[in-house]
Design a protein around this motif. Sequence first.
Motif, PDB file in Angstrom:
ATOM      1  N   THR A   1       0.807  -1.220   0.000  1.00  0.00           N
ATOM      2  CA  THR A   1       0.000   0.000   0.000  1.00  0.00           C
ATOM      3  C   THR A   1       0.840   1.269   0.000  1.00  0.00           C
ATOM      4  N   HIS A   2       2.087   1.179   0.426  1.00  0.00           N
ATOM      5  CA  HIS A   2       3.000   2.317   0.568  1.00  0.00           C
ATOM      6  C   HIS A   2       2.520   3.293   1.643  1.00  0.00           C
ATOM      7  N   VAL A   3       1.588   2.854   2.490  1.00  0.00           N
ATOM      8  CA  VAL A   3       1.041   3.687   3.562  1.00  0.00           C
ATOM      9  C   VAL A   3       1.308   2.991   4.893  1.00  0.00           C
ATOM     10  N   PRO A   4       2.008   3.644   5.820  1.00  0.00           N
ATOM     11  CA  PRO A   4       2.272   3.001   7.106  1.00  0.00           C
ATOM     12  C   PRO A   4       0.991   2.754   7.890  1.00  0.00           C
ATOM     13  N   GLU A   5       0.970   1.600   8.569  1.00  0.00           N
ATOM     14  CA  GLU A   5      -0.202   1.213   9.338  1.00  0.00           C
ATOM     15  C   GLU A   5       0.277   0.384  10.525  1.00  0.00           C
ATOM     16  N   LEU A   6      -0.268   0.678  11.698  1.00  0.00           N
ATOM     17  CA  LEU A   6       0.079  -0.060  12.907  1.00  0.00           C
ATOM     18  C   LEU A   6      -1.192  -0.255  13.719  1.00  0.00           C
ATOM     19  N   LYS A   7      -1.625  -1.514  13.812  1.00  0.00           N
ATOM     20  CA  LYS A   7      -2.841  -1.848  14.555  1.00  0.00           C
ATOM     21  C   LYS A   7      -2.497  -2.828  15.668  1.00  0.00           C
ATOM     22  N   THR A   8      -3.158  -2.653  16.796  1.00  0.00           N
ATOM     23  CA  THR A   8      -3.025  -3.569  17.924  1.00  0.00           C
ATOM     24  C   THR A   8      -4.422  -3.836  18.482  1.00  0.00           C
ATOM     25  N   GLY A   9      -4.494  -4.729  19.444  1.00  0.00           N
ATOM     26  CA  GLY A   9      -5.771  -5.017  20.084  1.00  0.00           C
ATOM     27  C   GLY A   9      -6.773  -5.622  19.117  1.00  0.00           C
ATOM     28  N   PRO A  10      -8.066  -5.304  19.283  1.00  0.00           N
ATOM     29  CA  PRO A  10      -9.103  -5.895  18.437  1.00  0.00           C
ATOM     30  C   PRO A  10      -8.901  -5.634  16.938  1.00  0.00           C
ATOM     31  N   ASP A  11      -8.295  -4.507  16.586  1.00  0.00           N
ATOM     32  CA  ASP A  11      -8.066  -4.196  15.161  1.00  0.00           C
ATOM     33  C   ASP A  11      -7.033  -5.114  14.516  1.00  0.00           C
ATOM     34  N   ALA A  12      -6.195  -5.746  15.319  1.00  0.00           N
ATOM     35  CA  ALA A  12      -5.135  -6.614  14.791  1.00  0.00           C
ATOM     36  C   ALA A  12      -5.524  -8.089  14.819  1.00  0.00           C
ATOM     37  N   ARG A  13      -6.607  -8.417  15.462  1.00  0.00           N
ATOM     38  CA  ARG A  13      -6.965  -9.822  15.662  1.00  0.00           C
ATOM     39  C   ARG A  13      -7.033 -10.587  14.361  1.00  0.00           C
ATOM     40  N   PRO A  14      -6.602 -11.845  14.415  1.00  0.00           N
ATOM     41  CA  PRO A  14      -6.262 -12.635  15.592  1.00  0.00           C
ATOM     42  C   PRO A  14      -4.822 -12.461  16.061  1.00  0.00           C
ATOM     43  N   ALA A  15      -4.040 -11.626  15.387  1.00  0.00           N
ATOM     44  CA  ALA A  15      -2.669 -11.365  15.816  1.00  0.00           C
ATOM     45  C   ALA A  15      -2.671 -10.297  16.910  1.00  0.00           C
ATOM     46  N   SER A  16      -1.515 -10.075  17.502  1.00  0.00           N
ATOM     47  CA  SER A  16      -1.363  -8.994  18.484  1.00  0.00           C
ATOM     48  C   SER A  16      -1.027  -7.675  17.799  1.00  0.00           C
ATOM     49  N   VAL A  17      -0.277  -7.772  16.687  1.00  0.00           N
ATOM     50  CA  VAL A  17       0.131  -6.583  15.931  1.00  0.00           C
ATOM     51  C   VAL A  17      -0.075  -6.860  14.443  1.00  0.00           C
ATOM     52  N   TYR A  18      -0.644  -5.878  13.769  1.00  0.00           N
ATOM     53  CA  TYR A  18      -0.843  -5.914  12.312  1.00  0.00           C
ATOM     54  C   TYR A  18      -0.188  -4.645  11.786  1.00  0.00           C
ATOM     55  N   LEU A  19       0.795  -4.797  10.875  1.00  0.00           N
ATOM     56  CA  LEU A  19       1.476  -3.586  10.440  1.00  0.00           C
ATOM     57  C   LEU A  19       1.928  -3.619   8.995  1.00  0.00           C
ATOM     58  N   CYS A  20       1.996  -2.417   8.445  1.00  0.00           N
ATOM     59  CA  CYS A  20       2.636  -2.152   7.166  1.00  0.00           C
ATOM     60  C   CYS A  20       3.679  -1.085   7.458  1.00  0.00           C
ATOM     61  N   PRO A  21       4.947  -1.325   7.098  1.00  0.00           N
ATOM     62  CA  PRO A  21       5.978  -0.337   7.408  1.00  0.00           C
ATOM     63  C   PRO A  21       5.938   0.902   6.523  1.00  0.00           C
ATOM     64  N   GLY A  22       5.011   0.939   5.567  1.00  0.00           N
ATOM     65  CA  GLY A  22       5.011   2.039   4.610  1.00  0.00           C
ATOM     66  C   GLY A  22       5.935   1.698   3.461  1.00  0.00           C
ATOM     67  N   ALA A  23       6.593   2.689   2.921  1.00  0.00           N
ATOM     68  CA  ALA A  23       7.454   2.453   1.761  1.00  0.00           C
ATOM     69  C   ALA A  23       8.725   3.285   1.854  1.00  0.00           C
ATOM     70  N   VAL A  24       9.802   2.699   1.343  1.00  0.00           N
ATOM     71  CA  VAL A  24      11.061   3.411   1.235  1.00  0.00           C
ATOM     72  C   VAL A  24      11.118   4.152  -0.102  1.00  0.00           C
ATOM     73  N   PHE A  25      10.319   3.711  -1.057  1.00  0.00           N
ATOM     74  CA  PHE A  25      10.301   4.310  -2.397  1.00  0.00           C
ATOM     75  C   PHE A  25       8.868   4.688  -2.748  1.00  0.00           C
ATOM     76  N   ARG A  26       8.655   5.868  -3.203  1.00  0.00           N
ATOM     77  CA  ARG A  26       7.338   6.381  -3.594  1.00  0.00           C
ATOM     78  C   ARG A  26       6.267   6.211  -2.518  1.00  0.00           C
ATOM     79  N   PRO A  27       6.443   6.866  -1.378  1.00  0.00           N
ATOM     80  CA  PRO A  27       5.426   6.772  -0.325  1.00  0.00           C
ATOM     81  C   PRO A  27       4.108   7.390  -0.793  1.00  0.00           C
ATOM     82  N   ARG A  28       3.024   6.895  -0.224  1.00  0.00           N
ATOM     83  CA  ARG A  28       1.690   7.390  -0.573  1.00  0.00           C
ATOM     84  C   ARG A  28       0.980   7.955   0.650  1.00  0.00           C
ATOM     85  N   SER A  29       1.713   8.642   1.494  1.00  0.00           N
ATOM     86  CA  SER A  29       1.113   9.278   2.662  1.00  0.00           C
ATOM     87  C   SER A  29       1.930  10.514   3.001  1.00  0.00           C
ATOM     88  N   ASP A  30       1.392  11.322   3.887  1.00  0.00           N
ATOM     89  CA  ASP A  30       2.111  12.519   4.332  1.00  0.00           C
ATOM     90  C   ASP A  30       3.287  12.183   5.241  1.00  0.00           C
TER      91      ASP A  30
END
Length: 172
Positions: free
Chosen positions: A112-141
């Motif tokens: 997605t090129h967009v950083p995302e960090l979810k924990t708790g109910p938003d990450a279920r069934p895992a404890s952490v759900y994440l996208c590190p974003g992008a090193v090339f052509r980011p799509r967020s501020d």
Amino acid sequence: MTRIGIISDTHGSLDPRAYAALADCDHIIHAGDICGPAILRELETLAPVTAVLGNNDFDEYGSAVSHFAHPVIDGVRFLVGHKPGDVRISFSGSAALAPGDPIPDVIVHGHTHVPELKTGPDARPASVYLCPGAVFRPRSDFGRTIAKMDVEDGRILHTTIENLDGKVLLEA
């Protein structure tokens, strides 16, 4: 304690600031769209690397890189894939897990090129759900970003997403 650097979407160009930001890591996860074996070789000069194929990658990395990875690092179970839909786990399962596979503690994706960090109910069934974003052509501020996670003895101690200037943008 083990520090894990998480990176994605380099698209054949490893920003020197990303390389420097990962210098304190004991293991590196690349969540796809590597776009060149030289990127992995460069990252391997810092730490062992676990990588997955992205939609812009070809089978040029050998058998060590496939569509999904399931590393266990310092007792923490990861599920790594490139596209978010491929790693999401629903009641009907996931293409990334075989029947009987343990539920991961951490789900990582790129694409997605967009950083995302979810924990708790938003990450279920895992404890952490994440996208590190992008090193090339980011799509967020946020700009160009990476993630870091500290783990120890099967526990997730701390997770951050930071820009390449070292500013922490998201943390859990």
